[in-house]
Each structure stands twice: as C-alpha cells, then as structure tokens.
Design a protein around this motif. Structure first.
Motif, PDB file in Angstrom:
ATOM      1  N   ASP A  45       0.839  -1.192   0.000  1.00 54.68           N
ATOM      2  CA  ASP A  45       0.000   0.000   0.000  1.00 54.68           C
ATOM      3  C   ASP A  45       0.877   1.247   0.000  1.00 54.68           C
ATOM      4  OD1 ASP A  45      -2.332  -1.490   0.089  1.00 54.68           O
ATOM      5  OD2 ASP A  45      -2.498  -1.397   2.275  1.00 54.68           O
ATOM      6  N   ILE A  46       0.433   2.252  -0.724  1.00 49.45           N
ATOM      7  CA  ILE A  46       1.088   3.557  -0.706  1.00 49.45           C
ATOM      8  C   ILE A  46       0.163   4.481   0.069  1.00 49.45           C
ATOM      9  CG2 ILE A  46       1.890   5.512  -2.080  1.00 49.45           C
ATOM     10  CD1 ILE A  46       2.595   3.523  -4.313  1.00 49.45           C
ATOM     11  N   THR A  47       0.625   4.897   1.245  1.00 54.88           N
ATOM     12  CA  THR A  47      -0.228   5.679   2.138  1.00 54.88           C
ATOM     13  C   THR A  47       0.510   6.884   2.717  1.00 54.88           C
ATOM     14  OG1 THR A  47       0.422   4.472   4.130  1.00 54.88           O
ATOM     15  CG2 THR A  47      -1.407   3.540   2.847  1.00 54.88           C
ATOM     16  N   GLU A  48      -0.288   7.836   3.210  1.00 53.22           N
ATOM     17  CA  GLU A  48       0.292   8.987   3.912  1.00 53.22           C
ATOM     18  C   GLU A  48       1.012   8.524   5.166  1.00 53.22           C
ATOM     19  OE1 GLU A  48      -1.541  13.158   4.286  1.00 53.22           O
ATOM     20  OE2 GLU A  48      -3.223  11.817   3.804  1.00 53.22           O
ATOM     21  N   GLU A  49       0.419   7.598   5.877  1.00 56.07           N
ATOM     22  CA  GLU A  49       0.987   7.117   7.137  1.00 56.07           C
ATOM     23  C   GLU A  49       2.365   6.482   6.921  1.00 56.07           C
ATOM     24  OE1 GLU A  49      -2.208   6.025   6.097  1.00 56.07           O
ATOM     25  OE2 GLU A  49      -3.136   7.695   7.166  1.00 56.07           O
ATOM     26  N   ASP A  50       2.504   5.728   5.831  1.00 57.34           N
ATOM     27  CA  ASP A  50       3.786   5.057   5.552  1.00 57.34           C
ATOM     28  C   ASP A  50       4.803   6.010   4.926  1.00 57.34           C
ATOM     29  OD1 ASP A  50       2.816   2.638   6.518  1.00 57.34           O
ATOM     30  OD2 ASP A  50       2.117   1.996   4.541  1.00 57.34           O
ATOM     31  N   GLN A  51       4.351   7.165   4.501  1.00 58.16           N
ATOM     32  CA  GLN A  51       5.205   8.173   3.863  1.00 58.16           C
ATOM     33  C   GLN A  51       6.035   7.585   2.720  1.00 58.16           C
ATOM     34  OE1 GLN A  51       7.353  10.026   7.134  1.00 58.16           O
ATOM     35  NE2 GLN A  51       5.755  11.571   7.279  1.00 58.16           N
ATOM     36  N   ASN A  52       5.421   6.705   1.949  1.00 56.99           N
ATOM     37  CA  ASN A  52       6.117   6.064   0.823  1.00 56.99           C
ATOM     38  C   ASN A  52       5.590   6.553  -0.532  1.00 56.99           C
ATOM     39  OD1 ASN A  52       3.618   4.806   1.023  1.00 56.99           O
ATOM     40  ND2 ASN A  52       4.412   2.723   0.914  1.00 56.99           N
ATOM     41  N   TYR A  53       4.884   7.671  -0.509  1.00 52.91           N
ATOM     42  CA  TYR A  53       4.288   8.256  -1.708  1.00 52.91           C
ATOM     43  C   TYR A  53       5.304   9.137  -2.430  1.00 52.91           C
ATOM     44  CZ  TYR A  53       1.023  11.148  -4.476  1.00 52.91           C
ATOM     45  OH  TYR A  53       0.366  11.811  -5.488  1.00 52.91           O
ATOM     46  N   VAL A  54       5.326   9.016  -3.765  1.00 49.44           N
ATOM     47  CA  VAL A  54       6.235   9.795  -4.603  1.00 49.44           C
ATOM     48  C   VAL A  54       5.444  10.394  -5.758  1.00 49.44           C
ATOM     49  CG1 VAL A  54       8.262   9.658  -6.131  1.00 49.44           C
ATOM     50  CG2 VAL A  54       8.172   8.238  -4.059  1.00 49.44           C
ATOM     51  N   GLU A  55       5.780  11.617  -6.115  1.00 43.74           N
ATOM     52  CA  GLU A  55       5.231  12.236  -7.318  1.00 43.74           C
ATOM     53  C   GLU A  55       6.383  12.514  -8.268  1.00 43.74           C
ATOM     54  OE1 GLU A  55       1.378  14.505  -5.344  1.00 43.74           O
ATOM     55  OE2 GLU A  55       2.963  15.728  -6.223  1.00 43.74           O
ATOM     56  N   PHE A  56       6.058  12.571  -9.563  1.00 43.28           N
ATOM     57  CA  PHE A  56       7.082  12.884 -10.559  1.00 43.28           C
ATOM     58  C   PHE A  56       6.604  14.009 -11.460  1.00 43.28           C
ATOM     59  CE2 PHE A  56       4.396   9.892 -12.780  1.00 43.28           C
ATOM     60  CZ  PHE A  56       4.449  10.257 -14.123  1.00 43.28           C
ATOM     61  N   GLN A  57       7.576  14.756 -11.960  1.00 42.74           N
ATOM     62  CA  GLN A  57       7.305  15.841 -12.896  1.00 42.74           C
ATOM     63  C   GLN A  57       7.971  15.470 -14.213  1.00 42.74           C
ATOM     64  OE1 GLN A  57       9.357  19.642 -12.267  1.00 42.74           O
ATOM     65  NE2 GLN A  57       7.393  20.682 -12.534  1.00 42.74           N
ATOM     66  N   SER A  58       7.233  15.631 -15.300  1.00 44.24           N
ATOM     67  CA  SER A  58       7.791  15.265 -16.595  1.00 44.24           C
ATOM     68  C   SER A  58       7.978  16.505 -17.460  1.00 44.24           C
ATOM     69  CB  SER A  58       6.921  14.221 -17.295  1.00 44.24           C
ATOM     70  OG  SER A  58       5.579  14.632 -17.343  1.00 44.24           O
ATOM     71  N   TYR A  59       8.938  16.396 -18.368  1.00 48.39           N
ATOM     72  CA  TYR A  59       9.337  17.498 -19.228  1.00 48.39           C
ATOM     73  C   TYR A  59       8.846  17.253 -20.654  1.00 48.39           C
ATOM     74  CZ  TYR A  59      12.291  20.899 -21.533  1.00 48.39           C
ATOM     75  OH  TYR A  59      12.735  21.958 -22.278  1.00 48.39           O
TER      76      TYR A  59
END
Length: 162
Positions: free
Chosen positions: A25-39
């Motif tokens: 699971d990707i959760t706020e609590e686990d702080q394992n969330y990532v976002e990416f920015q593309s060019y």
C-alpha cells in the motif's frame, strides 16, 4: 500570472493506491508516496511505485543499463539499448507514465521529507561525457557476421520465428 490552483501543490496518494512493483500500500501514514514531474509539460503526477522502489531505480538503473550493454549476447537487444543512448533520468513506463509530448521525468517529490529532487540517475553522465560513453558503448555492436533479421523485432518476425 498563474492561477493559484495551477501552482505546485503536492498531493496525497489516492485511496487504495498500491505499488505496481511490490504491491505494498502507498499511504500517507507510511510516507512512501512519490510524485514525478515530466518534461516539457512540467505536470506533477503520482508515481506508481513506492518510495523504496523509486530510490532503488535512482541508485541502480544507470549501472544496470551499462551492464546489460556490456553483457548481452543479442545484437538486436544491444541496438535497442543503444538507440537512445545511456539514460540520464529515472524511467519506467509503468511507474512514470509520460504524457504524449513529454520526453522524460525531470523531478521527483518524496512525501517522506516533502522535498523535490532531481530525477537524474546515480552515475549518469551528460553532454560531451555522455556522447563519449555512447560512442564507446556502440563499439559492442558487431557489424561483421550480422545476419538478415538481426535488426527485426521479435514481434515483427511472427510466431515461432527464431
């Protein structure tokens, strides 16, 4: 002036989100969330891999590419690997799906520390150094003894073709 809703506001993982690699699971609590920015769109989107997988890619993807180029015994694979040259930025078509006109992931944001960072791979080179490496790696291509069909993708040869 940009509308305030267009300014970079990093989000939260969607409810029920899980890593496509580890199935964690990707959760706020686990702080394992990532976002990416593309060019060049510069849009931020949720990465489909959790933080530890993204970090693993950042740390190993360049070295793994070099190793594959140097050890493959398939000339068609080698040509595919060398077509675009040595990678500079983290990439994965499933974890970081790019919009139609985007070329690469340029930035990452980790919920763990709330910081943005460069998406450049550890060990990757750019400019003249990358060009020199690309030229060196191209020496692994064997032109002598090349057989008809070496450049043809397996899917193009049809079922059962060797």
């Amino acid at each position: 002036m940009a509308d305030s809703s267009e300014e970079c506001q990093h989000g939260r993982p969607p409810e029920g989100m899980c890593c496509l690699c580890t199935m964690e699971d990707i959760t706020e609590e686990d702080q394992n969330y990532v976002e990416f920015q593309s060019y060049p769109s510069m849009k931020w989107k949720p990465a489909q891999f959790e933080l530890c997988v993204v970090q693993q890619l950042l740390d190993t993807q360049f070295d793994q590419y070099i190793s594959r180029v140097k050890t493959t015994d398939c000339q068609a694979e080698l040509r595919r690997l060398l077509k675009d040259g040595p990678p500079v930025y983290v990439s994965d078509k499933h974890a970081f799906p790019l919009d139609e006109n985007d070329t690469h992931v340029c930035r990452l944001w980790f919920a763990l520390d709330g910081r943005e960072r460069d998406a450049k791979l550890r060990g990757a080179v750019e400019g003249e150094e990358r060009d020199a490496l690309w030229k060196e790696l191209n020496e692994f291509i064997i032109e002598v003894g090349k057989e008809e069909g070496d450049d043809v993708e397996e899917d193009e040869r049809g079922p059962g073709a060797n």
